[in-house]
Design a protein around this motif. Structure first.
Motif, mmCIF file in Angstrom:
data_model
loop_
_atom_site.group_PDB
_atom_site.id
_atom_site.type_symbol
_atom_site.label_atom_id
_atom_site.label_comp_id
_atom_site.label_asym_id
_atom_site.label_seq_id
_atom_site.Cartn_x
_atom_site.Cartn_y
_atom_site.Cartn_z
ATOM 1 N N ASP A 127 32.378 32.376 40.560
ATOM 2 C CA ASP A 127 31.043 32.352 39.954
ATOM 3 C C ASP A 127 30.945 31.262 38.898
ATOM 4 N N LEU A 128 32.099 30.778 38.440
ATOM 5 C CA LEU A 128 32.094 29.709 37.425
ATOM 6 C C LEU A 128 33.426 28.965 37.497
ATOM 7 N N VAL A 177 28.620 40.569 34.033
ATOM 8 C CA VAL A 177 29.113 39.227 33.739
ATOM 9 C C VAL A 177 30.629 39.235 33.615
ATOM 10 N N LEU A 211 27.143 32.109 32.911
ATOM 11 C CA LEU A 211 27.204 33.229 33.855
ATOM 12 C C LEU A 211 25.900 34.027 33.841
ATOM 13 N N ALA A 217 32.660 38.673 36.708
ATOM 14 C CA ALA A 217 32.521 37.379 37.387
ATOM 15 C C ALA A 217 33.887 36.760 37.691
ATOM 16 N N LYS A 222 23.391 34.579 36.844
ATOM 17 C CA LYS A 222 22.989 35.922 37.269
ATOM 18 C C LYS A 222 21.470 36.024 37.348
ATOM 19 N N ILE A 274 36.198 33.641 37.731
ATOM 20 C CA ILE A 274 36.266 32.362 37.016
ATOM 21 C C ILE A 274 37.516 31.605 37.464
#
Lengths: 101, 411
Positions: B73-74, B24, B145, B27, B149, B29
């Motif tokens: 991813d975010l 995580v 996240l 990730a 996932k 962002i």
């Protein structure tokens, strides 16, 4: 499948209602467990309210017969109607199971 | 592939936090805000917590470009920004298949429920109320996240299973007679064949075959294993391997079924069984010898009598239930222009058993009305079109139809 059960003396009667399908396997296994854990010596599956059954449902009766032999209770299939009765006749299930009109 | 979408071995029993929660932190962002101070503050909160893959954008338009090139991813975004605001950013991210599943955390100072509802309606995943607290921000980032996932893992698992099923489905289809094998039989015997097979849920429990016994005789069978899916499909492989092994001689239809029954009684657990129809056509004698193991009511038409299709209603034990079961041979005339129409019970149980498109009698009448005396493919097509017209949903069981037409004898 809907199930309504009654226990009278040592007779366990289960009304099997609507349809018996592949998806009813889990519920049917639970019913068999319930019968074997009771003190019943005789079990009646009343099919008067059972409108249809698929091949898995027919297989469940054979599983019930096997469970009855192991747990020493007797099994009777009672009052099959219409489509259900036709399939029991077609597969000669009357030679394997005790079926009452 | 995103930083979260790495290869893995999926084990649904393993708690999520034991499956590499460290991922995580890798990730990507994306922080979108027109305020440098806010971007820096969010950046600092995230870095302090170990998130290092961070990108910044000054407004929605610049943010969209980063989304397209960097695949975050975010996304953490403000709502009120120049050029392209946060609402429109959400809508555009959601409308693009490449980015539609990216979680979007929206920072908002708008406390009215109508504004919050508008943000969700535009595609926000969650809201963070300004002024932003690091605890709330990090908590929500982690939750979304990890959620993403988990979804990626499940999607990957689903893709894997889907590929396996495709392969198994192709293997199962290969058990059925191939077109060239059917053409070969059509060239050797005075017959025309048509077949249809559709598994209900990926894999099915139906199998059929047709094969020459000698220069005058041909055997055809159709079987349906109880249940659906993988279990029923595995049983078709069992049966096929046993038949192919050749240990069972074909003397007549009933003794062949009895031999199969003994085999299946040995391998089946209690409660499983198969229904089967087996027919042997003797072209010299113009006969159809058949035996049934609880097969549904198959249809046959005597070409010379021209009395239309008849229902075969002879009972018989299903295969695999009792070793002591015996089967009966039945004989019918099967001269030129006769037809054998075999099917699995899905045809007379769709859309459901109580109100099927084809009751047995309706199927018989339909065959009579649509048999053009030339083409088994045409009558199958008519049956399937009628089934699809009245019940467009897929049958809940595997559907097999096989039609064999004995054409006029060759000189």
């Amino acid at each position: 499948m809907r199930v309504e059960t009654t226990i009278n003396a040592d007779i366990f009667e289960a009304m099997l209602i609507d349809q018996m399908l592949f998806s009813d396997h889990g519920a049917f296994r639970s019913l068999l467990k319930e019968i074997s854990q009771s003190d019943a010596k005789k079990c009646i599956f009343n099919l008067s309210g059972l409108k249809s059954i698929d091949s898995s449902g027919l297989g469940m009766f054979m599983i019930a017969l096997d469970e009855a032999r192991k747990s020493e209770w007797t099994l009777t299939i009672k009052s099959p109607q219409g489509h259900v009765k036709s399939l029991l006749v077609l597969g000669r299930f009357d030679k394997l199971l005790n079926i009452e009109a | 592939m995103s930083a979260l979408g790495q290869s893995f071995v999926f084990d649904p029993r393993t708690p999520f936090d034991e499956r590499g929660a460290g991922d995580v932190k890798e990730a990507r962002i994306l922080i979108i805000d027109d305020s440098v101070a806010v971007r820096r503050a969010i950046d600092a909160y995230l870095r302090t917590d170990g998130f290092l893959n961070l990108a910044h954008a000054r407004d929605g338009a610049e943010g969209l470009q980063v989304v397209e090139t960097w695949h975050p991813d975010l996304i953490i975004t403000d709502l009120t920004m120049p050029n392209l605001d946060g609402f429109e950013l959400c809508r555009r991210v959601r409308s693009d298949a490449e980015s539609s599943d990216i979680p979007i955390l929206v920072q908002t100072g708008m406390n009215k429920s109508v504004h919050r509802a508008e943000a969700f309606s535009a595609g926000a995943t969650d809201l963070i109320t300004k002024p932003i607290s690091s605890g709330e921000l990090l908590g929500r980032v982690r939750v979304h996240l990890e959620h993403r996932k988990l979804i990626e893992r499940l999607s990957e698992f689903q893709r894997h299973i889907s590929q396996e099923l495709d392969q198994a489905r192709a293997m199962q289809r290969s058990l059925l007679p191939a077109d060239d094998a059917m053409h070969h039989l059509e060239a050797r015997f005075p017959i025309a064949l048509a077949s249809y097979y559709e598994a209900s849920i990926g894999l099915g429990g139906d199998i059929w075959d047709v094969r020459a016994l000698d220069d005058n005789r041909l055997m055809i069978f159709s079987a349906d294993f109880s249940g659906h899916g993988v279990g029923a499909a595995l049983n078709t492989f069992r049966l096929h391997s046993f038949i192919l092994g050749g240990s069972l001689r074909v003397d007549d239809a009933a003794s062949w079924l009895a031999g199969l029954n003994r085999f299946l009684c040995d391998v089946f657990p209690v409660g499983q069984f198969a229904t089967m129809f087996c027919g042997i056509i003797d072209f010299a004698a113009s006969t159809l010898q058949y035996a049934s193991a609880a097969a549904p009511w198959q249809m046959v038409r005597d070409g010379e009598a021209d009395g239309g299709f008849e229902i075969i209603a002879d009972p018989g034990f299903p295969l695999g239930l009792s070793r002591e079961a015996t089967y009966e041979n039945h004989m019918r005339r099967f001269g030129p222009d006769s037809v054998l129409f075999l099917y699995s019970d899905a045809l007379i149980e769709t859309p459901d058993m109580l109100n099927p498109v084809f009751s047995i009698e309706r199927l018989r009448a339909f065959l009579d009305a649509h048999w053009d005396k030339t083409s088994p493919a045409a009558i199958q097509r008519a049956v399937l079109e009628e089934l699809n017209r009245v019940a467009p949903e897929k049958p809940s069981d595997d559907l097999t139809i096989v039609t064999l037409h004995r054409v006029g004898d060759r000189p």
